[in-house]
Design a protein around this motif. Structure first.
Motif, PDB file in Angstrom:
ATOM      1  N   MET A  41      10.660  -9.654  16.982  1.00 18.72           N
ATOM      2  CA  MET A  41      10.958  -8.221  16.837  1.00 18.72           C
ATOM      3  C   MET A  41      10.206  -7.416  17.898  1.00 18.72           C
ATOM      4  O   MET A  41      10.746  -6.466  18.456  1.00 18.72           O
ATOM      5  CB  MET A  41      10.581  -7.736  15.432  1.00 18.72           C
ATOM      6  CG  MET A  41      11.593  -8.170  14.381  1.00 18.72           C
ATOM      7  SD  MET A  41      11.451  -7.227  12.860  1.00 18.72           S
ATOM      8  CE  MET A  41      10.279  -8.211  11.955  1.00 18.72           C
ATOM      9  N   ILE A  76      15.940  -0.375   6.348  1.00 22.48           N
ATOM     10  CA  ILE A  76      15.963  -0.142   4.907  1.00 22.48           C
ATOM     11  C   ILE A  76      14.559   0.117   4.370  1.00 22.48           C
ATOM     12  O   ILE A  76      13.605  -0.555   4.770  1.00 22.48           O
ATOM     13  CB  ILE A  76      16.644  -1.334   4.207  1.00 22.48           C
ATOM     14  CG1 ILE A  76      18.126  -1.228   4.518  1.00 22.48           C
ATOM     15  CG2 ILE A  76      16.373  -1.352   2.706  1.00 22.48           C
ATOM     16  CD1 ILE A  76      19.021  -2.149   3.870  1.00 22.48           C
ATOM     17  N   ALA A  77      14.463   1.108   3.509  1.00 20.50           N
ATOM     18  CA  ALA A  77      13.195   1.479   2.862  1.00 20.50           C
ATOM     19  C   ALA A  77      12.127   1.865   3.876  1.00 20.50           C
ATOM     20  O   ALA A  77      10.940   1.818   3.600  1.00 20.50           O
ATOM     21  CB  ALA A  77      12.703   0.346   1.941  1.00 20.50           C
ATOM     22  N   LEU A  81      -0.332  -6.627  12.373  1.00 20.27           N
ATOM     23  CA  LEU A  81       1.099  -6.756  12.091  1.00 20.27           C
ATOM     24  C   LEU A  81       1.391  -8.137  11.510  1.00 20.27           C
ATOM     25  O   LEU A  81       2.137  -8.275  10.548  1.00 20.27           O
ATOM     26  CB  LEU A  81       1.918  -6.528  13.363  1.00 20.27           C
ATOM     27  CG  LEU A  81       1.829  -5.135  13.984  1.00 20.27           C
ATOM     28  CD1 LEU A  81       2.808  -5.010  15.149  1.00 20.27           C
ATOM     29  CD2 LEU A  81       2.117  -4.054  12.953  1.00 20.27           C
ATOM     30  N   THR A  87      16.069 -13.782   7.271  1.00 20.51           N
ATOM     31  CA  THR A  87      15.253 -13.100   6.271  1.00 20.51           C
ATOM     32  C   THR A  87      14.959 -11.635   6.589  1.00 20.51           C
ATOM     33  O   THR A  87      15.049 -10.786   5.718  1.00 20.51           O
ATOM     34  CB  THR A  87      13.901 -13.843   6.124  1.00 20.51           C
ATOM     35  OG1 THR A  87      14.162 -15.196   5.796  1.00 20.51           O
ATOM     36  CG2 THR A  87      13.042 -13.209   5.046  1.00 20.51           C
ATOM     37  N   LEU A  97      14.465 -17.076  11.775  1.00 21.73           N
ATOM     38  CA  LEU A  97      13.900 -16.482  10.562  1.00 21.73           C
ATOM     39  C   LEU A  97      14.240 -14.988  10.498  1.00 21.73           C
ATOM     40  O   LEU A  97      14.567 -14.462   9.440  1.00 21.73           O
ATOM     41  CB  LEU A  97      12.378 -16.694  10.518  1.00 21.73           C
ATOM     42  CG  LEU A  97      11.723 -16.207   9.225  1.00 21.73           C
ATOM     43  CD1 LEU A  97      12.227 -17.016   8.044  1.00 21.73           C
ATOM     44  CD2 LEU A  97      10.211 -16.287   9.308  1.00 21.73           C
ATOM     45  N   ALA A 147      11.710   0.394   6.948  1.00 28.00           N
ATOM     46  CA  ALA A 147      11.271  -0.717   7.797  1.00 28.00           C
ATOM     47  C   ALA A 147      11.507  -0.357   9.267  1.00 28.00           C
ATOM     48  O   ALA A 147      12.571   0.153   9.598  1.00 28.00           O
ATOM     49  CB  ALA A 147      12.045  -1.986   7.430  1.00 28.00           C
TER      50      ALA A 147
HETATM   51  C1  HEC Z   1      13.131  -6.016   1.694  1.00 26.92           C
HETATM   52  C2  HEC Z   1      12.970  -5.394   2.985  1.00 26.92           C
HETATM   53  C3  HEC Z   1      12.169  -6.117   4.072  1.00 26.92           C
HETATM   54  C4  HEC Z   1      12.300  -7.414   4.523  1.00 26.92           C
HETATM   55  C5  HEC Z   1      13.261  -8.473   4.017  1.00 26.92           C
HETATM   56  C6  HEC Z   1      11.352  -7.570   5.598  1.00 26.92           C
HETATM   57  N1  HEC Z   1      10.659  -6.419   5.790  1.00 26.92           N
HETATM   58 FE1  HEC Z   1       9.159  -6.105   7.146  1.00 26.92          FE
HETATM   59  N2  HEC Z   1       8.980  -4.198   6.473  1.00 26.92           N
HETATM   60  C7  HEC Z   1       9.706  -3.616   5.461  1.00 26.92           C
HETATM   61  C8  HEC Z   1       9.247  -2.254   5.254  1.00 26.92           C
HETATM   62  C9  HEC Z   1       9.809  -1.279   4.228  1.00 26.92           C
HETATM   63  C10 HEC Z   1       8.216  -2.044   6.191  1.00 26.92           C
HETATM   64  C11 HEC Z   1       7.370  -0.788   6.374  1.00 26.92           C
HETATM   65  C12 HEC Z   1       6.201  -0.946   5.408  1.00 26.92           C
HETATM   66  C13 HEC Z   1       4.927  -0.317   5.841  1.00 26.92           C
HETATM   67  O1  HEC Z   1       4.943   0.596   6.652  1.00 26.92           O
HETATM   68  O2  HEC Z   1       3.871  -0.771   5.338  1.00 26.92           O
HETATM   69  C14 HEC Z   1       8.073  -3.279   6.942  1.00 26.92           C
HETATM   70  C15 HEC Z   1       7.120  -3.475   7.951  1.00 26.92           C
HETATM   71  C16 HEC Z   1       6.983  -4.625   8.668  1.00 26.92           C
HETATM   72  C17 HEC Z   1       6.024  -4.816   9.739  1.00 26.92           C
HETATM   73  C18 HEC Z   1       5.045  -3.778  10.231  1.00 26.92           C
HETATM   74  C19 HEC Z   1       3.821  -3.826   9.366  1.00 26.92           C
HETATM   75  C20 HEC Z   1       2.799  -2.805   9.767  1.00 26.92           C
HETATM   76  O3  HEC Z   1       1.629  -3.014   9.425  1.00 26.92           O
HETATM   77  O4  HEC Z   1       3.118  -1.806  10.418  1.00 26.92           O
HETATM   78  C21 HEC Z   1       6.179  -6.086  10.198  1.00 26.92           C
HETATM   79  C22 HEC Z   1       5.387  -6.738  11.319  1.00 26.92           C
HETATM   80  C23 HEC Z   1       7.232  -6.692   9.433  1.00 26.92           C
HETATM   81  N3  HEC Z   1       7.695  -5.783   8.509  1.00 26.92           N
HETATM   82  C24 HEC Z   1       7.686  -7.988   9.615  1.00 26.92           C
HETATM   83  C25 HEC Z   1       8.689  -8.573   8.862  1.00 26.92           C
HETATM   84  C26 HEC Z   1       9.130  -9.925   9.042  1.00 26.92           C
HETATM   85  C27 HEC Z   1       8.577 -10.895  10.076  1.00 26.92           C
HETATM   86  C28 HEC Z   1      10.129 -10.134   8.134  1.00 26.92           C
HETATM   87  C29 HEC Z   1      10.920 -11.397   7.905  1.00 26.92           C
HETATM   88  C30 HEC Z   1      10.186 -12.630   7.748  1.00 26.92           C
HETATM   89  C31 HEC Z   1      10.286  -8.916   7.359  1.00 26.92           C
HETATM   90  N4  HEC Z   1       9.406  -7.998   7.842  1.00 26.92           N
HETATM   91  C32 HEC Z   1      11.192  -8.744   6.328  1.00 26.92           C
HETATM   92  C33 HEC Z   1      10.720  -4.205   4.738  1.00 26.92           C
HETATM   93  C34 HEC Z   1      11.142  -5.505   4.874  1.00 26.92           C
END
Ligand code: HEC
Ligand code: HEC
Ligand code: HEC
Ligand code: HEC
Length: 322
Positions: free
Chosen positions: A98, A42-43, A65, A33, A29, A45
């Motif tokens: 991760m 990106i953005a 998380l 994804t 996954l 993350a």
């Molecule tokens: C389109 C872009 C994008 C995709 C695709 C994406 N993420 Fe993220 N993710 C982000 C961004 C931007 C942040 C930081 C946002 C924030 O700080 O709240 C983040 C933060 C997170 C965090 C930390 C959250 C926290 O509370 O600190 C987790 C865990 C996470 N992503 C899991 C995933 C998982 C699992 C997937 C795939 C299933 C995924 N992400 C796919 C953009 C993405």
């Protein structure tokens, strides 16, 4: 033959411990994804394998998380990473995957994104300069393991010439090992007789319906069912010089049910939804479909179709002598 092999694969998989399955699901996954954003950051993350970026988040508790990954956050993490089909368990497994990359603080190289394994990195690196100039910007041909810091790298409809409409076995969407994939008609042959467009999968689907070139079945079970088409345009004024956006219900309800958009994506009330290009590029609002299953974001004028007062003003000036 194939079937036997699939059954054998199932039997042998069942022999593994559940944890192995979960770890594999997490990695799969992630690659499919999450890597699009979490490999290159990106953005904002947090990046795979980057302990410094994960540490403050881990400190707030793994349970948070998980729930933020499932429900999304207002800072750009889409719910389930935009993959609504993934189960909560799979999302947790992807988070674990991760988190495992930053255990002990050692950075591990990020695995390639989904589209990458098709070609070895070295071959692509040497082939790139020889290829058409547009090929260099194809997000899907990035084999470095880290997607280009391009927010549109998930936008599979933004493909350069030569990468358009690959056969099902090569498109990265269908399973090449499945016999059924070989039975599918190749898009290039299927799309041939349809009206052309310059973007996406190069078919003007709106025109294809208008000209009765296609007649999509509305209901899988009921052949006689027809869509509820409403002809209601919503104009969204855009600040600045871009023409205003006209959202047409007609072209959408020919394909889609009201419930595809209301209320999950849009509250059915003019102006009640905050829509921005940033959200669209992140795959929210109009971006839930545009760039994935409908024409991509590059086609500015299809959405930004209403010129600012420009023409009425000219017409008024012509009609009313100064
Ligand atoms: C389109 C872009 C994008 C995709 C695709 C994406 N993420 Fe993220 N993710 C982000 C961004 C931007 C942040 C930081 C946002 C924030 O700080 O709240 C983040 C933060 C997170 C965090 C930390 C959250 C926290 O509370 O600190 C987790 C865990 C996470 N992503 C899991 C995933 C998982 C699992 C997937 C795939 C299933 C995924 N992400 C796919 C953009 C993405
Ligand atoms: C592709 C997505 C989509 C589909 C499908 C869709 N709508 Fe909408 N609808 C929208 C958007 C976008 C708006 C404007 C929201 C805004 O301006 O914040 C809207 C607004 C509306 C409004 C408010 C109009 C007003 O003047 O306040 C109504 C009523 C509505 N839709 C009914 C329907 C009905 C009934 C269907 C099914 C026949 C339908 N919609 C299908 C996206 C959709
Ligand atoms: C649920 C999926 C979905 C959402 C959400 C969605 N669209 Fe679409 N849209 C489509 C599909 C499918 C088509 C028809 C196929 C195509 O043109 O690629 C389409 C067609 C259009 C067209 C017609 C283009 C033409 O050639 O006439 C416009 C304009 C448009 N969309 C704008 C928008 C805007 C603006 C939003 C957000 C307010 C939006 N769409 C949200 C799926 C969606
Ligand atoms: C799928 C439809 C769609 C496409 C394609 C599209 N836009 Fe937009 N755009 C919107 C919507 C909807 C808004 C929000 C309007 C509002 O404020 O209600 C918007 C807003 C904007 C804004 C105002 C600021 C902001 O970010 O909200 C700018 C500037 C803009 N678009 C530029 C572009 C450019 C440049 C392109 C082509 C590269 C483009 N748009 C393609 C639908 C689209």
């Amino acid at each position: 033959m194939k079937l036997e092999r699939i059954i054998l694969a199932c039997v042998s998989l069942a022999g593994f411990a559940n944890t192995t399955l979960a770890a594999d699901a997490g990695k799969d996954l992630y690659t499919k994804t999450c890597a699009v954003c979490h490999a290159a950051g990106i953005a904002g993350a947090p990046r795979y394998g980057n302990a410094a970026e994960w540490q403050p988040r881990i400190a707030t508790g793994v349970a948070r998380l998980y729930s933020n990954a499932i429900q999304g956050t207002s800072k750009g993490m889409p719910p389930k990473g935009g993959n609504a089909e993934a189960s909560d368990g799979d999302i947790k497994a992807a988070v674990d995957y991760m988190l495992a990359s930053v255990k002990g603080g050692a950075a591990k190289p990020a695995p390639a994104v989904a589209a990458a394994p098709a070609k070895p990195a070295a071959a692509a690196a040497t082939a790139a300069p020889a290829a058409a100039p547009t090929a260099a910007v194809d997000p899907s041909s990035n084999t470095s393991g880290v997607p280009a810091a391009d927010i549109n790298s998930f936008n599979r409809l933004l493909r350069p010439i030569g990468k358009r409409n690959p056969p099902p076995v090569e498109d990265g969407i269908h399973d090449p090992a499945n016999d059924g994939t070989l039975a599918l008609m190749a898009p290039l042959a299927a799309y041939g007789p349809l009206p052309k467009s310059l973007a996406g999968n190069r078919v003007n689907w709106v025109k294809a319906i208008e000209e009765n070139k296609i007649n999509p079945r509305w209901d899988r079970n009921d052949q006689a069912a027809t869509p509820v088409v409403i002809d209601l345009n919503i104009v969204r004024e855009v600040k600045g010089s871009m023409p205003d956006v006209v959202y047409p219900h007609k072209q959408h309800t020919e394909w889609l049910d009201c419930s595809n958009c209301h209320p999950a994506i849009f509250v059915p009330q003019k102006g009640a939804n905050a829509i921005s290009m940033a959200a669209i590029l992140l795959g929210e609002k109009c971006g839930v479909c545009h760039g994935k299953v409908a024409f991509p974001v590059s086609e500015c004028r299809l959405c930004h179709s209403k010129k600012k007062d420009f023409r009425p003003a000219q017409a008024q000036a012509a009609a009313a002598p100064k």
